[in-house]
Design a protein around this motif. Structure first.
Motif, mmCIF file in Angstrom:
data_model
loop_
_atom_site.group_PDB
_atom_site.id
_atom_site.type_symbol
_atom_site.label_atom_id
_atom_site.label_comp_id
_atom_site.label_asym_id
_atom_site.label_seq_id
_atom_site.Cartn_x
_atom_site.Cartn_y
_atom_site.Cartn_z
ATOM 1 N N TYR A 40 -16.238 30.992 -47.130
ATOM 2 C CA TYR A 40 -15.361 31.911 -47.307
ATOM 3 C C TYR A 40 -15.104 32.894 -46.336
ATOM 4 N N GLY A 41 -16.380 33.492 -45.930
ATOM 5 C CA GLY A 41 -16.126 34.385 -44.676
ATOM 6 C C GLY A 41 -15.650 33.929 -43.197
ATOM 7 N N VAL A 42 -15.998 32.607 -43.012
ATOM 8 C CA VAL A 42 -15.341 31.968 -41.946
ATOM 9 C C VAL A 42 -13.890 31.724 -41.864
ATOM 10 N N ILE A 43 -13.360 31.320 -43.034
ATOM 11 C CA ILE A 43 -11.915 31.214 -43.377
ATOM 12 C C ILE A 43 -11.367 32.306 -43.446
ATOM 13 N N ALA A 44 -11.839 33.527 -44.026
ATOM 14 C CA ALA A 44 -11.207 34.659 -43.941
ATOM 15 C C ALA A 44 -11.278 35.383 -42.630
ATOM 16 N N GLY A 45 -12.233 35.052 -41.873
ATOM 17 C CA GLY A 45 -12.311 35.845 -40.417
ATOM 18 C C GLY A 45 -11.373 34.985 -39.489
ATOM 19 N N SER A 46 -11.336 33.621 -39.883
ATOM 20 C CA SER A 46 -10.440 33.097 -38.833
ATOM 21 C C SER A 46 -8.991 33.194 -38.690
ATOM 22 N N ILE A 47 -8.339 33.551 -40.058
ATOM 23 C CA ILE A 47 -7.146 33.559 -40.376
ATOM 24 C C ILE A 47 -6.916 35.167 -40.424
ATOM 25 N N GLU A 48 -7.973 36.164 -40.623
ATOM 26 C CA GLU A 48 -7.980 37.324 -40.721
ATOM 27 C C GLU A 48 -7.119 37.822 -41.846
ATOM 28 N N GLN A 58 -16.366 38.242 -47.723
ATOM 29 C CA GLN A 58 -15.697 39.385 -47.383
ATOM 30 C C GLN A 58 -16.337 40.182 -46.259
ATOM 31 N N LEU A 59 -17.583 40.349 -46.577
ATOM 32 C CA LEU A 59 -18.368 41.239 -45.216
ATOM 33 C C LEU A 59 -18.176 40.224 -44.039
ATOM 34 N N ILE A 60 -18.789 38.959 -44.083
ATOM 35 C CA ILE A 60 -18.747 37.865 -43.072
ATOM 36 C C ILE A 60 -17.116 37.888 -42.484
ATOM 37 N N GLY A 61 -16.362 37.570 -43.084
ATOM 38 C CA GLY A 61 -14.903 37.793 -42.459
ATOM 39 C C GLY A 61 -14.777 39.111 -41.774
ATOM 40 N N MET A 62 -15.029 40.234 -42.505
ATOM 41 C CA MET A 62 -14.816 41.352 -41.678
ATOM 42 C C MET A 62 -15.506 41.635 -40.571
ATOM 43 N N SER A 63 -16.757 41.112 -40.408
ATOM 44 C CA SER A 63 -17.775 41.196 -39.286
ATOM 45 C C SER A 63 -17.048 40.298 -38.040
ATOM 46 N N MET A 64 -16.365 39.295 -38.439
ATOM 47 C CA MET A 64 -16.081 38.519 -37.640
ATOM 48 C C MET A 64 -14.616 39.170 -36.936
ATOM 49 N N ILE A 65 -13.868 39.711 -37.745
ATOM 50 C CA ILE A 65 -12.652 40.516 -37.194
ATOM 51 C C ILE A 65 -13.141 41.679 -36.430
ATOM 52 N N VAL A 66 -13.988 42.654 -36.836
ATOM 53 C CA VAL A 66 -14.430 43.449 -36.034
ATOM 54 C C VAL A 66 -15.285 43.047 -34.701
ATOM 55 N N ALA A 67 -16.074 42.261 -34.651
ATOM 56 C CA ALA A 67 -16.778 41.943 -33.592
ATOM 57 C C ALA A 67 -15.698 41.256 -32.637
#
Length: 208
Positions: A97-105, A149-158
């Protein structure tokens, strides 16, 4: 005057008996013990075993002739394994879930539903319909959506700060939580709610 002629002596029987009785050479001779029975020149022999287990003293049903074999009832679902299975599914689902959310932001409601359904289904498929397993699936699905959600947000911020993901998620986890609180809106909490609801539905589907 001539003398009378003596009759010759009768021939001796070789076995000390008299004449055969009625022409039967095996008939009783005088002086012999255990006379054989008439019509049975030899003593009877014991009957040979037939190989039938029920022939001599075996009880019916002793060798499978009784009631049919009843298989052991299947073991009921293990609660501990069900909880562990739900936990494992929650960890995998949170990462996906985090990888998908972070990939499409952005977040997707169907992804949150999929997380909850997967956790509830796997847990109850292994652990059965025990309320403890279902409850664990509901809680784990909520945590899985949150960490997703935290994983996706971490990908976006990083990506925005040009730093590694591990630096944001592990080294600055407190700051990440503050950012999540500031960015959370109605849809964020709705997705958190969709996970447990879907987990309950997945559990019902698994045991239904």
């Amino acid at each position: 005057m001539s003398q009378p002629v003596q009759p010759p002596n009768p021939p001796q029987q070789p076995y000390g008996g008299g004449q055969p009785t009625d022409g039967n050479p095996y008939a009783q001779q005088p002086g012999s013990p255990n006379p054989p029975q008439p019509g049975a020149p030899y003593p009877p022999h014991p009957a040979a075993p037939t190989g039938n287990p029920f022939g001599q003293g075996a009880q019916p049903g002793q060798f499978g002739g009784g009631a049919p074999f009843q298989p052991a009832p299947p073991a009921r679902g293990n609660i501990g394994l069900g909880v562990l299975a739900a936990l494992g599914a929650a960890i995998v689902a949170a990462i996906l879930y985090g990888v998908i959310a972070g990939s499409i932001e952005r977040e997707i409601g169907y992804a949150a539903v999929g997380v909850g359904f997967l956790v509830g289904f796997v847990g109850s498929k292994v652990g059965g319909s025990n309320p403890a397993v279902i409850g664990a699936g509901v809680v784990f699905s909520l945590v899985a959506v949150f960490f997703g959600q935290l994983i996706g947000m971490s990908m976006i911020v990083a990506d925005a700060l040009h730093v590694s993901f591990s630096e944001i998620f592990f080294d600055r986890f407190g700051a990440l939580l503050d950012v999540w609180k500031e960015e959370a809106d109605f849809m964020t909490y709705l997705f958190l709610l969709l996970g447990p609801v879907a987990a309950f539905g997945g559990a019902r589907k698994a045991v239904g």
